[in-house]
Design a protein around this motif. Structure first.
Motif, short mmCIF file in Angstrom:
data_model
loop_
_atom_site.label_atom_id
_atom_site.label_comp_id
_atom_site.label_asym_id
_atom_site.label_seq_id
_atom_site.Cartn_x
_atom_site.Cartn_y
_atom_site.Cartn_z
N LEU A 67 8.34 148.63 15.72
CA LEU A 67 8.73 147.32 16.24
C LEU A 67 9.19 146.45 15.08
O LEU A 67 8.72 146.61 13.95
N GLY A 68 10.10 145.51 15.35
CA GLY A 68 10.55 144.60 14.31
C GLY A 68 12.04 144.70 14.09
O GLY A 68 12.75 145.54 14.66
N LYS A 113 10.50 147.30 10.14
CA LYS A 113 10.06 147.97 11.36
C LYS A 113 8.67 148.53 11.11
O LYS A 113 8.47 149.30 10.16
N GLY A 128 5.02 150.28 12.66
CA GLY A 128 4.41 151.06 13.72
C GLY A 128 2.94 151.31 13.45
O GLY A 128 2.53 151.50 12.30
N VAL A 139 -3.69 141.83 16.27
CA VAL A 139 -2.30 141.94 15.82
C VAL A 139 -2.29 142.22 14.32
O VAL A 139 -2.99 141.56 13.54
N VAL A 191 6.29 140.34 10.76
CA VAL A 191 6.35 141.21 11.93
C VAL A 191 4.93 141.32 12.50
O VAL A 191 3.99 141.62 11.77
N VAL A 227 2.54 143.20 15.20
CA VAL A 227 2.45 144.42 16.01
C VAL A 227 1.05 144.50 16.61
O VAL A 227 0.06 144.47 15.88
#
Length: 309
Positions: A180-181, A185, A187, A279, A292, A294
Protein backbone atom coordinates in the motif's frame (compact mmCIF):
# COMPACT_ATOMS: atom_id res chain seq x y z
CA UNK A 1 22.27 56.98 48.33
CA UNK A 2 19.82 55.64 50.89
CA UNK A 3 19.53 51.94 51.78
CA UNK A 4 16.00 51.83 50.33
CA UNK A 5 17.22 53.24 47.00
CA UNK A 6 20.03 50.65 46.88
CA UNK A 7 17.53 47.82 47.43
CA UNK A 8 15.33 49.21 44.65
CA UNK A 9 18.26 49.30 42.18
CA UNK A 10 19.29 45.73 43.05
CA UNK A 11 15.71 44.51 42.61
CA UNK A 12 15.44 46.21 39.22
CA UNK A 13 18.71 44.63 38.03
CA UNK A 14 17.64 41.14 39.10
CA UNK A 15 14.26 41.56 37.43
CA UNK A 16 15.94 42.44 34.12
CA UNK A 17 18.07 39.27 34.11
CA UNK A 18 16.65 36.31 32.10
CA UNK A 19 14.95 33.76 34.30
CA UNK A 20 16.41 30.27 34.48
CA UNK A 21 14.75 27.88 32.03
CA UNK A 22 12.31 25.47 33.62
CA UNK A 23 13.33 22.68 31.20
CA UNK A 24 17.08 23.13 31.07
CA UNK A 25 17.67 19.61 29.68
CA UNK A 26 15.58 17.64 27.21
CA UNK A 27 16.11 14.00 26.13
CA UNK A 28 15.01 12.85 22.67
CA UNK A 29 15.36 9.54 20.82
CA UNK A 30 16.47 8.77 17.29
CA UNK A 31 13.83 8.45 14.62
CA UNK A 32 11.10 10.04 16.76
CA UNK A 33 9.99 13.60 16.09
CA UNK A 34 10.36 15.86 19.14
CA UNK A 35 9.74 19.56 19.71
CA UNK A 36 12.59 21.74 20.99
CA UNK A 37 11.73 25.14 22.47
CA UNK A 38 14.25 27.96 22.05
CA UNK A 39 14.42 31.57 23.26
CA UNK A 40 16.02 34.72 21.96
CA UNK A 41 19.46 35.64 23.38
CA UNK A 42 20.08 31.95 24.24
CA UNK A 43 21.91 29.21 22.34
CA UNK A 44 20.58 25.67 22.62
CA UNK A 45 23.14 22.86 22.51
CA UNK A 46 22.17 19.54 20.92
CA UNK A 47 24.40 16.61 21.90
CA UNK A 48 24.43 13.56 19.61
CA UNK A 49 25.48 9.96 20.44
CA UNK A 50 27.63 9.73 17.27
CA UNK A 51 29.68 12.21 15.21
CA UNK A 52 27.45 14.47 13.11
CA UNK A 53 27.52 13.99 9.33
CA UNK A 54 24.95 16.59 8.22
CA UNK A 55 22.61 19.27 9.55
CA UNK A 56 19.64 20.48 7.48
CA UNK A 57 17.43 23.38 8.63
CA UNK A 58 14.02 23.85 7.02
CA UNK A 59 14.13 27.67 7.11
CA UNK A 60 17.66 29.05 7.71
CA UNK A 61 16.17 32.54 7.94
CA UNK A 62 14.48 31.70 11.23
CA UNK A 63 17.14 29.62 13.00
CA UNK A 64 20.93 29.47 12.86
CA UNK A 65 22.45 26.00 13.23
CA UNK A 66 26.21 25.59 13.59
CA UNK A 67 28.42 22.51 13.73
CA UNK A 68 32.20 22.40 14.05
CA UNK A 69 34.44 19.40 13.24
CA UNK A 70 36.27 20.25 16.48
CA UNK A 71 33.08 19.33 18.38
CA UNK A 72 31.81 16.33 16.39
CA UNK A 73 29.02 15.47 18.84
CA UNK A 74 27.52 18.95 19.21
CA UNK A 75 25.16 21.13 17.18
CA UNK A 76 24.37 24.69 18.29
CA UNK A 77 21.01 26.27 17.42
CA UNK A 78 19.91 29.86 17.94
CA UNK A 79 16.67 31.64 16.92
CA UNK A 80 17.02 34.64 14.60
CA UNK A 81 13.56 36.07 15.17
CA UNK A 82 11.22 36.72 18.08
CA UNK A 83 8.81 33.99 16.97
CA UNK A 84 9.26 31.21 14.46
CA UNK A 85 8.88 27.52 13.75
CA UNK A 86 10.69 25.13 11.40
CA UNK A 87 12.27 21.68 11.36
CA UNK A 88 15.85 20.43 11.57
CA UNK A 89 17.23 17.04 10.56
CA UNK A 90 20.53 15.92 12.12
CA UNK A 91 22.22 12.81 10.69
CA UNK A 92 25.18 10.96 12.21
CA UNK A 93 27.99 8.89 10.75
CA UNK A 94 26.35 5.69 12.04
CA UNK A 95 23.19 6.30 10.01
CA UNK A 96 21.01 7.59 12.83
CA UNK A 97 18.67 10.50 12.25
CA UNK A 98 17.11 12.96 14.69
CA UNK A 99 14.21 14.96 13.20
CA UNK A 100 13.30 17.88 15.46
CA UNK A 101 10.75 20.68 15.38
CA UNK A 102 12.20 24.05 16.45
CA UNK A 103 9.96 26.64 18.09
CA UNK A 104 10.85 30.06 19.44
CA UNK A 105 9.07 31.14 22.60
CA UNK A 106 6.99 34.31 22.28
CA UNK A 107 8.94 36.00 25.07
CA UNK A 108 5.85 36.87 27.06
CA UNK A 109 5.39 35.91 30.67
CA UNK A 110 5.55 32.24 31.55
CA UNK A 111 6.53 30.93 28.10
CA UNK A 112 9.72 32.99 28.14
CA UNK A 113 11.16 30.70 30.82
CA UNK A 114 10.11 27.43 29.20
CA UNK A 115 12.86 26.61 26.75
CA UNK A 116 15.56 23.97 26.36
CA UNK A 117 19.21 24.83 26.91
CA UNK A 118 20.54 21.29 26.37
CA UNK A 119 19.02 18.58 24.19
CA UNK A 120 20.49 15.10 24.64
CA UNK A 121 19.89 12.71 21.74
CA UNK A 122 19.90 9.02 22.62
CA UNK A 123 19.38 5.64 20.99
CA UNK A 124 16.29 3.87 22.33
CA UNK A 125 16.93 0.16 21.88
CA UNK A 126 16.87 0.42 18.11
CA UNK A 127 19.42 -0.13 15.40
CA UNK A 128 19.90 -0.55 11.70
CA UNK A 129 21.36 -3.62 10.06
CA UNK A 130 24.03 -2.21 7.80
CA UNK A 131 23.89 -3.19 4.11
CA UNK A 132 27.27 -4.88 4.48
CA UNK A 133 26.06 -7.00 7.41
CA UNK A 134 27.49 -10.50 6.77
CA UNK A 135 24.78 -13.11 6.30
CA UNK A 136 26.92 -15.66 8.14
CA UNK A 137 26.72 -13.56 11.30
CA UNK A 138 22.92 -13.42 11.48
CA UNK A 139 21.78 -15.33 14.56
CA UNK A 140 19.30 -18.17 14.46
CA UNK A 141 15.72 -17.42 15.46
CA UNK A 142 15.24 -17.59 19.22
CA UNK A 143 12.20 -17.11 21.39
CA UNK A 144 12.07 -13.52 22.59
CA UNK A 145 12.64 -13.35 26.32
CA UNK A 146 13.45 -17.05 26.60
CA UNK A 147 16.00 -17.94 29.32
CA UNK A 148 19.46 -18.97 28.20
CA UNK A 149 20.41 -22.63 28.45
CA UNK A 150 23.96 -21.61 29.37
CA UNK A 151 22.96 -20.41 32.83
CA UNK A 152 24.34 -22.95 35.29
CA UNK A 153 25.30 -23.05 38.98
CA UNK A 154 23.68 -19.69 39.62
CA UNK A 155 26.14 -17.89 37.32
CA UNK A 156 25.00 -15.31 34.80
CA UNK A 157 25.24 -16.59 31.24
CA UNK A 158 26.42 -14.48 28.31
CA UNK A 159 23.66 -12.41 26.63
CA UNK A 160 21.48 -14.41 24.24
CA UNK A 161 21.81 -13.80 20.52
CA UNK A 162 19.56 -11.10 19.11
CA UNK A 163 16.67 -12.89 17.30
CA UNK A 164 15.49 -9.84 15.34
CA UNK A 165 18.09 -9.95 12.50
CA UNK A 166 17.03 -13.53 11.76
CA UNK A 167 13.39 -12.40 11.52
CA UNK A 168 14.42 -9.67 9.08
CA UNK A 169 16.32 -12.27 7.05
CA UNK A 170 13.21 -14.46 6.94
CA UNK A 171 11.12 -11.54 5.68
CA UNK A 172 13.77 -10.66 3.09
CA UNK A 173 13.80 -14.18 1.68
CA UNK A 174 10.01 -14.35 1.44
CA UNK A 175 7.71 -13.01 -1.24
CA UNK A 176 6.50 -9.43 -1.08
CA UNK A 177 3.27 -8.93 0.88
CA UNK A 178 0.42 -6.81 -0.46
CA UNK A 179 1.78 -3.27 -0.80
CA UNK A 180 0.00 0.00 0.00
CA UNK A 181 1.15 3.58 -0.58
CA UNK A 182 2.33 5.90 -3.31
CA UNK A 183 5.98 6.99 -3.17
CA UNK A 184 6.76 4.39 -0.55
CA UNK A 185 4.90 1.10 -0.87
CA UNK A 186 4.59 -0.74 2.44
CA UNK A 187 3.34 -4.25 3.12
CA UNK A 188 2.72 -6.12 6.38
CA UNK A 189 4.21 -9.62 6.67
CA UNK A 190 3.64 -12.21 9.41
CA UNK A 191 2.45 -10.90 12.77
CA UNK A 192 3.38 -12.99 15.80
CA UNK A 193 2.82 -12.68 19.51
CA UNK A 194 5.21 -13.48 22.35
CA UNK A 195 3.58 -13.02 25.74
CA UNK A 196 2.21 -9.46 25.66
CA UNK A 197 4.41 -8.31 22.78
CA UNK A 198 3.51 -8.13 19.10
CA UNK A 199 6.25 -8.80 16.51
CA UNK A 200 5.39 -7.38 13.08
CA UNK A 201 7.44 -8.09 9.96
CA UNK A 202 7.13 -5.66 7.05
CA UNK A 203 8.59 -4.69 3.68
CA UNK A 204 9.08 -1.28 2.04
CA UNK A 205 9.67 -0.57 -1.67
CA UNK A 206 10.86 2.76 -3.06
CA UNK A 207 8.66 3.40 -6.11
CA UNK A 208 10.13 6.84 -6.84
CA UNK A 209 12.91 7.78 -9.26
CA UNK A 210 15.06 9.21 -6.46
CA UNK A 211 16.99 8.02 -3.42
CA UNK A 212 15.00 8.17 -0.16
CA UNK A 213 15.98 7.70 3.48
CA UNK A 214 13.64 6.18 6.04
CA UNK A 215 13.18 7.21 9.65
CA UNK A 216 12.30 4.80 12.45
CA UNK A 217 8.95 3.03 12.06
CA UNK A 218 6.16 4.03 14.42
CA UNK A 219 2.99 2.30 15.56
CA UNK A 220 -0.32 3.99 16.30
CA UNK A 221 -3.78 3.06 17.54
CA UNK A 222 -6.02 4.99 15.16
CA UNK A 223 -9.78 5.37 15.24
CA UNK A 224 -11.78 6.00 12.08
CA UNK A 225 -15.40 6.61 11.12
CA UNK A 226 -17.23 6.15 7.83
CA UNK A 227 -19.24 8.91 6.22
CA UNK A 228 -20.92 9.77 2.95
CA UNK A 229 -23.38 7.78 0.91
CA UNK A 230 -23.30 4.10 1.87
CA UNK A 231 -20.36 4.86 4.15
CA UNK A 232 -17.82 4.71 1.33
CA UNK A 233 -15.66 7.49 2.76
CA UNK A 234 -13.67 7.12 5.99
CA UNK A 235 -11.56 9.51 8.04
CA UNK A 236 -9.25 9.17 11.04
CA UNK A 237 -10.66 10.62 14.26
CA UNK A 238 -8.21 9.71 17.06
CA UNK A 239 -4.56 8.68 17.05
CA UNK A 240 -2.63 7.30 20.04
CA UNK A 241 1.08 6.57 19.79
CA UNK A 242 2.15 3.04 20.80
CA UNK A 243 5.73 2.95 22.19
CA UNK A 244 8.06 0.87 20.00
CA UNK A 245 10.27 -1.39 22.12
CA UNK A 246 12.66 -2.44 19.35
CA UNK A 247 12.95 -2.41 15.59
CA UNK A 248 15.37 -3.47 12.87
CA UNK A 249 15.67 -2.29 9.27
CA UNK A 250 17.62 -4.11 6.59
CA UNK A 251 18.41 -0.83 4.81
CA UNK A 252 17.67 2.78 5.64
CA UNK A 253 18.76 4.34 2.34
CA UNK A 254 16.76 3.13 -0.65
CA UNK A 255 17.71 3.66 -4.29
CA UNK A 256 14.91 3.81 -6.92
CA UNK A 257 13.02 0.50 -6.96
CA UNK A 258 14.96 -0.90 -3.97
CA UNK A 259 13.35 -3.00 -1.24
CA UNK A 260 14.04 -3.08 2.47
CA UNK A 261 12.63 -5.38 5.13
CA UNK A 262 12.18 -4.83 8.82
CA UNK A 263 10.62 -5.90 12.09
CA UNK A 264 9.02 -3.86 14.86
CA UNK A 265 8.26 -4.99 18.43
CA UNK A 266 5.73 -3.33 20.76
CA UNK A 267 3.33 -4.11 23.59
CA UNK A 268 -0.06 -5.27 22.37
CA UNK A 269 -2.81 -2.92 23.60
CA UNK A 270 -5.12 -4.65 26.04
CA UNK A 271 -8.36 -3.07 24.81
CA UNK A 272 -9.54 -1.36 21.67
CA UNK A 273 -12.81 0.02 20.35
CA UNK A 274 -14.53 -1.51 17.33
CA UNK A 275 -13.55 1.43 15.11
CA UNK A 276 -9.87 1.40 16.15
CA UNK A 277 -7.00 -0.24 14.27
CA UNK A 278 -3.31 -0.76 14.85
CA UNK A 279 -1.38 1.11 12.16
CA UNK A 280 2.27 0.90 11.07
CA UNK A 281 3.66 4.31 10.07
CA UNK A 282 6.59 4.53 7.62
CA UNK A 283 7.96 7.91 6.50
CA UNK A 284 10.80 9.44 4.51
CA UNK A 285 13.24 11.69 6.36
CA UNK A 286 12.47 14.49 3.87
CA UNK A 287 8.67 13.97 4.09
CA UNK A 288 7.90 13.21 7.74
CA UNK A 289 4.52 14.91 7.34
CA UNK A 290 3.45 12.49 4.59
CA UNK A 291 3.81 9.00 6.11
CA UNK A 292 2.39 5.76 4.77
CA UNK A 293 -0.15 4.22 7.16
CA UNK A 294 -0.76 0.48 6.87
CA UNK A 295 -3.22 -1.40 9.13
CA UNK A 296 -1.85 -4.24 11.29
CA UNK A 297 -4.26 -7.12 11.82
CA UNK A 298 -5.16 -7.97 15.42
CA UNK A 299 -5.29 -11.67 14.46
CA UNK A 300 -1.80 -12.98 15.25
CA UNK A 301 0.01 -16.28 15.58
CA UNK A 302 1.30 -17.05 19.07
CA UNK A 303 4.93 -18.19 19.24
CA UNK A 304 4.90 -21.60 20.85
CA UNK A 305 7.44 -22.28 23.55
CA UNK A 306 8.61 -25.51 21.87
CA UNK A 307 8.95 -23.89 18.48
CA UNK A 308 12.55 -22.88 19.13
CA UNK A 309 13.65 -25.85 21.22
Amino acid sequence: MSFATLLLLIGTTVAQEPSAPRRATRVVFDGHIATVHLAQHFTTTIRLPDPVSSVIVGDPGLFLAEHSPNEPLLVFVKPLSAAGETNILISTNNGRQFPLLLKTSTGSGKSNSEFDLLVVCRVAGTSFIEESYPTSLIAETLALGAPSSNQENGKLAPPASDPLPALVERQRNGSLPKLLGDRLKVGIGPVEQRDSQLIVLFSVVNSTAEVVELIAPQVQMAGHVKSGILGKNSRWTTVDQIPVLEFRLDKRRLTPGARTDGVVVFERPGLKQSNESLVLQIAEAARVDQPVLVPIGFSVNAIAEDKHD
